[in-house]
Design a protein around this motif. Structure first.
Motif, PDB file in Angstrom:
ATOM      1  N   MET A   1      43.692  15.953 -46.174  1.00 57.98           N
ATOM      2  CA  MET A   1      44.057  17.281 -46.218  1.00 57.98           C
ATOM      3  C   MET A   1      45.526  17.135 -45.802  1.00 57.98           C
ATOM      4  O   MET A   1      46.206  16.544 -45.363  1.00 57.98           O
ATOM      5  N   SER A   2      46.327  17.800 -47.292  1.00 55.63           N
ATOM      6  CA  SER A   2      47.042  18.682 -47.379  1.00 55.63           C
ATOM      7  C   SER A   2      48.277  19.155 -46.141  1.00 55.63           C
ATOM      8  O   SER A   2      47.554  19.828 -45.438  1.00 55.63           O
ATOM      9  N   GLU A   3      49.292  18.693 -45.049  1.00 58.97           N
ATOM     10  CA  GLU A   3      49.744  19.459 -44.975  1.00 58.97           C
ATOM     11  C   GLU A   3      50.859  21.046 -45.200  1.00 58.97           C
ATOM     12  O   GLU A   3      51.056  20.715 -46.249  1.00 58.97           O
TER      13      GLU A   3
ATOM     14  N   TYR B   1      43.367  27.338 -31.834  1.00 57.39           N
ATOM     15  CA  TYR B   1      43.075  28.168 -32.912  1.00 57.39           C
ATOM     16  C   TYR B   1      42.900  27.416 -34.002  1.00 57.39           C
ATOM     17  O   TYR B   1      42.558  26.328 -33.158  1.00 57.39           O
ATOM     18  N   ARG B   2      41.998  28.423 -34.020  1.00 56.43           N
ATOM     19  CA  ARG B   2      41.000  26.902 -36.352  1.00 56.43           C
ATOM     20  C   ARG B   2      41.279  27.805 -36.951  1.00 56.43           C
ATOM     21  O   ARG B   2      41.179  29.321 -37.309  1.00 56.43           O
ATOM     22  N   ILE B   3      41.581  27.133 -37.821  1.00 53.34           N
ATOM     23  CA  ILE B   3      42.459  27.906 -39.241  1.00 53.34           C
ATOM     24  C   ILE B   3      41.195  27.566 -40.619  1.00 53.34           C
ATOM     25  O   ILE B   3      40.733  26.788 -40.898  1.00 53.34           O
ATOM     26  N   SER B   4      40.776  29.038 -41.271  1.00 50.91           N
ATOM     27  CA  SER B   4      39.681  28.055 -42.215  1.00 50.91           C
ATOM     28  C   SER B   4      40.038  28.908 -43.697  1.00 50.91           C
ATOM     29  O   SER B   4      41.137  30.238 -43.722  1.00 50.91           O
ATOM     30  N   HIS B   5      39.845  28.658 -44.464  1.00 58.08           N
ATOM     31  CA  HIS B   5      40.235  29.496 -46.017  1.00 58.08           C
ATOM     32  C   HIS B   5      39.315  29.846 -47.246  1.00 58.08           C
ATOM     33  O   HIS B   5      38.566  28.566 -48.214  1.00 58.08           O
ATOM     34  N   PRO B   6      38.319  30.028 -46.080  1.00 63.28           N
ATOM     35  CA  PRO B   6      37.497  30.926 -46.635  1.00 63.28           C
ATOM     36  C   PRO B   6      37.042  30.622 -48.779  1.00 63.28           C
ATOM     37  O   PRO B   6      36.237  30.932 -49.972  1.00 63.28           O
TER      38      PRO B   6
ATOM     39  N   GLY C   1      45.085  25.487 -49.169  1.00 62.58           N
ATOM     40  CA  GLY C   1      44.343  25.875 -48.620  1.00 62.58           C
ATOM     41  C   GLY C   1      42.887  25.172 -48.932  1.00 62.58           C
ATOM     42  O   GLY C   1      41.918  25.496 -49.152  1.00 62.58           O
ATOM     43  N   GLN C   2      43.398  23.697 -48.456  1.00 59.54           N
ATOM     44  CA  GLN C   2      41.989  22.673 -48.825  1.00 59.54           C
ATOM     45  C   GLN C   2      41.161  22.486 -47.708  1.00 59.54           C
ATOM     46  O   GLN C   2      40.238  22.725 -48.600  1.00 59.54           O
ATOM     47  N   CYS C   3      41.189  22.936 -46.325  1.00 60.33           N
ATOM     48  CA  CYS C   3      40.490  23.425 -45.629  1.00 60.33           C
ATOM     49  C   CYS C   3      39.284  24.537 -45.675  1.00 60.33           C
ATOM     50  O   CYS C   3      40.102  25.497 -45.358  1.00 60.33           O
TER      51      CYS C   3
END
Length: 277
Positions: free
Chosen positions: A1-3, A73-78, A24-26
């Protein structure tokens, strides 16, 4: 996963503004992260979700998100496409003056009560102006800081001034002291903290008071000082690039653009008109 890629647009002792772009790969929740400082984050492209405990916040361009110091916190890209945002870290003493009391929690460090607030169209436009101006060297440090304070006030719903707009003798004297500071070195790239320290008031109070008394922002007053000086130096100037830097502009093009906006002609056109007289 790229930063995510990060570009530092402005940094002073009191604040740092970064342009952050994420691919937004995550798609699912990321590993837990912790905010190193309290930040106001303005998404301007794409969308992501911030997961804070049991609460989720969809981050998109119609709102500002608050990342409190030390908060996990956590991040997601739906949604595909990634996102981009401006992240502003600002000194706590400044932020405590800017944020309404009902928006923040008592204690150290200062934290926001809500995850996010909706912003209006003018605030969105200001985000775009700041990003463009700072990336392209159109705005100097003083202008950038002043516009960022305006952005924070608009975003958190604070009053444009926490002080009544009276033109008292004491207020006028304080503003006059700020004018003397700016006039002492027209070409210097002043910061708000520099000028405020000389005047012995807080930077936030100085920007509010100067606007009230003079009817223009501090940085615009400084710009007029520089351009006025240019009018009298152009007659014997053989190097407009060197003059631009001497007067504190970031480049020849920055100087030309500012000059044309105020006087409706370029410095070279004005110089030529002098030679015809």
């Amino acid at each position: 996963m790229s930063e995510p890629s990060t570009e530092l647009l402005l940094k002073t002792d009191a604040l740092a503004l970064r342009d952050i772009v994420c691919a937004g790969q995550c798609r699912h929740r990321s590993e837990e992260e912790f905010a190193e400082a309290t930040c106001l984050v303005f998404p301007y492209r794409g969308v992501y979700v911030r997961h804070l405990g049991r609460s989720d916040a969809v981050a998109e361009a119609n709102q500002v998100l608050f990342f409190n110091h030390g908060e996990g916190y956590r991040i997601s890209h739906p949604v595909e496409g990634g996102d981009a945002c401006l992240s502003l870290a600002i000194g706590e003493s400044w932020l405590s003056e800017l944020a309404p009391q009902d928006q923040v929690c008592d204690g150290d460090p200062l934290t926001f009560r809500q995850q996010r607030l909706r912003i209006d169209a003018r605030t969105q436009a200001l985000v775009a102006v700041l990003r463009h101006s700072l990336r392209n060297g159109v705005a100097d440090t003083l202008q950038g800081e002043t516009l960022l304070l305006t952005l924070v006030r608009r975003a958190v719903g604070g009053s444009t001034s926490s002080h009544p707009a009276r033109r008292s003798l004491g207020r006028q004297k304080l503003v006059d002291r700020a004018k003397l500071v700016l006039s002492s070195d027209v070409g210097r790239r002043w910061t708000l903290a520099d000028v405020a320290a000389e005047v012995r008031v807080s930077p936030v109070y100085l920007t509010q008071l100067f606007q009230q008394v003079e009817g223009m922002p501090l940085y615009r007053y400084q710009l007029r000082l520089r351009l006025s000086r240019a009018l009298h130096l152009l007659e014997r100037c053989n190097d407009l690039g060197a003059l631009s830097l001497e007067l504190g502009f970031s480049s020849h093009s920055h100087f030309t653009s500012a000059f044309r906006q105020v006087y409706e002609r370029t410095p070279l056109d004005f110089q030529r008109s002098l030679s015809l007289r």
